[in-house]
Design an enzyme around this catalytic site. Structure first.
Site, PDB file in Angstrom:
ATOM      1  N   ASP A 182      -0.154   1.977  -3.110  1.00 49.12           N
ATOM      2  CA  ASP A 182       1.292   1.755  -3.170  1.00 49.12           C
ATOM      3  C   ASP A 182       1.659   0.606  -4.107  1.00 49.12           C
ATOM      4  O   ASP A 182       2.673  -0.062  -3.901  1.00 49.12           O
ATOM      5  CB  ASP A 182       1.867   1.471  -1.764  1.00 49.12           C
ATOM      6  CG  ASP A 182       1.570   2.604  -0.809  1.00 49.12           C
ATOM      7  OD1 ASP A 182       1.575   3.775  -1.282  1.00 49.12           O
ATOM      8  OD2 ASP A 182       1.309   2.348   0.371  1.00 49.12           O
ATOM      9  N   ARG A 183       0.814   0.377  -5.106  1.00 46.00           N
ATOM     10  CA  ARG A 183       1.055  -0.695  -6.093  1.00 46.00           C
ATOM     11  C   ARG A 183       1.072  -2.088  -5.473  1.00 46.00           C
ATOM     12  O   ARG A 183       1.540  -3.035  -6.088  1.00 46.00           O
ATOM     13  CB  ARG A 183       2.374  -0.471  -6.858  1.00 46.00           C
ATOM     14  CG  ARG A 183       2.491   0.895  -7.494  1.00 46.00           C
ATOM     15  CD  ARG A 183       2.223   0.824  -8.975  1.00 46.00           C
ATOM     16  NE  ARG A 183       2.323   2.127  -9.619  1.00 46.00           N
ATOM     17  CZ  ARG A 183       1.265   2.858 -10.001  1.00 46.00           C
ATOM     18  NH1 ARG A 183       0.043   2.420  -9.816  1.00 46.00           N
ATOM     19  NH2 ARG A 183       1.443   4.014 -10.588  1.00 46.00           N
ATOM     20  N   LEU A 184       0.560  -2.190  -4.243  1.00 45.29           N
ATOM     21  CA  LEU A 184       0.513  -3.510  -3.603  1.00 45.29           C
ATOM     22  C   LEU A 184      -0.857  -4.125  -3.889  1.00 45.29           C
ATOM     23  O   LEU A 184      -1.690  -4.323  -3.001  1.00 45.29           O
ATOM     24  CB  LEU A 184       0.809  -3.381  -2.104  1.00 45.29           C
ATOM     25  CG  LEU A 184       2.238  -2.882  -1.851  1.00 45.29           C
ATOM     26  CD1 LEU A 184       2.493  -2.690  -0.365  1.00 45.29           C
ATOM     27  CD2 LEU A 184       3.270  -3.838  -2.443  1.00 45.29           C
TER      28      LEU A 184
END
Ligand SMILES: Cc1cc2nc3c(=O)[nH]c(=O)nc-3n(C[C@H](O)[C@H](O)[C@H](O)COP(=O)(O)O)c2cc1C
Length: 204
Positions: A182-184
């Site tokens: 999640d692009r985290l």
């Protein structure tokens, strides 16, 4: 096997970023990363106009990261006028990126000589034949330049061109980026602070 969504925690890091870089470099190599030594090298003119290109890492130790090039090239001229650079490694097999930045200095000439001697003869002749980054009228001109230097050095060792050699980037900042879901992503940055490396976490 590379795990997806592998966390990067502060406690995982070596206190020394170059040792941490070595660990990741070895893991990328073990994971089959093609050309793990390829790195983007960003330089800028004295006025701040940037340019970037890939070069190959040819040495890494506590003094920094070394690459070799033509000192008269665009990057060489940038570094003469503005001796600072940034590097980025991208190791997609392990979903990692490492960034490095800091001042740049030429490597000792005996070190450049020693490295030049290890190069294949064709590459040594190429270093003489190519006025890297200069405009050239045609491919045929380059072929003629190669013929001319091949004749010039026939039957003897090819010496290192005086304008060709190594540069060392001495890190004052390094960032380790681990891709997450999640692009985290995890981002941990080392900064040299009066002789000590301080580590901070950054938003992805
Ligand atoms: C993977 C890769 C590795 C490269 N390694 C080097 C290198 O180690 N030294 C070098 O001078 N050019 C290398 N090049 C070529 C440079 O990207 C660039 O074209 C050249 O150095 C001229 O750059 P400049 O005009 O910005 O100075 C490499 C290119 C690629 C794609």
């Amino acid at each position: 096997m590379v795990r997806l969504d592998q966390p990067l925690d502060e406690g995982d890091l070596d206190p020394d970023p170059i040792r941490q870089w070595r660990r990741w470099f070895d893991e990328a190599t073990a994971a089959g990363q093609p050309e793990p030594e390829a790195m983007a090298l960003a330089t800028a003119t004295r006025a701040g106009e940037p340019s970037v290109r890939f070069v190959l890492l040819r040495g890494a130790d506590e003094r920094g990261f070394v690459f070799y090039t033509n000192g008269h090239s665009r990057k060489g001229r940038d570094l003469a006028a503005n001796p600072t650079a940034a590097l980025a490694f991208r190791w997609w097999t392990v979903e990692r990126q490492v960034r490095v930045s800091g001042p740049v200095s030429p490597v000792e000439s005996n070190e450049s000589d020693a490295y030049f001697k290890t190069r294949p003869r064709g590459a040594q002749l190429g270093a003489w034949a190519s006025a890297q980054s200069e405009q050239i009228p045609s491919r045929a001109t380059l072929d003629q330049q190669l013929q001319s230097v091949t004749a010039r050095f026939a039957g003897r060792d090819v010496p290192r061109p005086p304008w060709w050699g190594g540069f060392r980037v001495r890190p004052i900042e390094m960032e380790f980026w681990q891709g997450r879901q999640d692009r985290l992503h995890d981002r941990l940055r080392y900064r040299l602070d009066v002789g000590h490396w301080r580590i901070q976490r950054l938003n992805p």
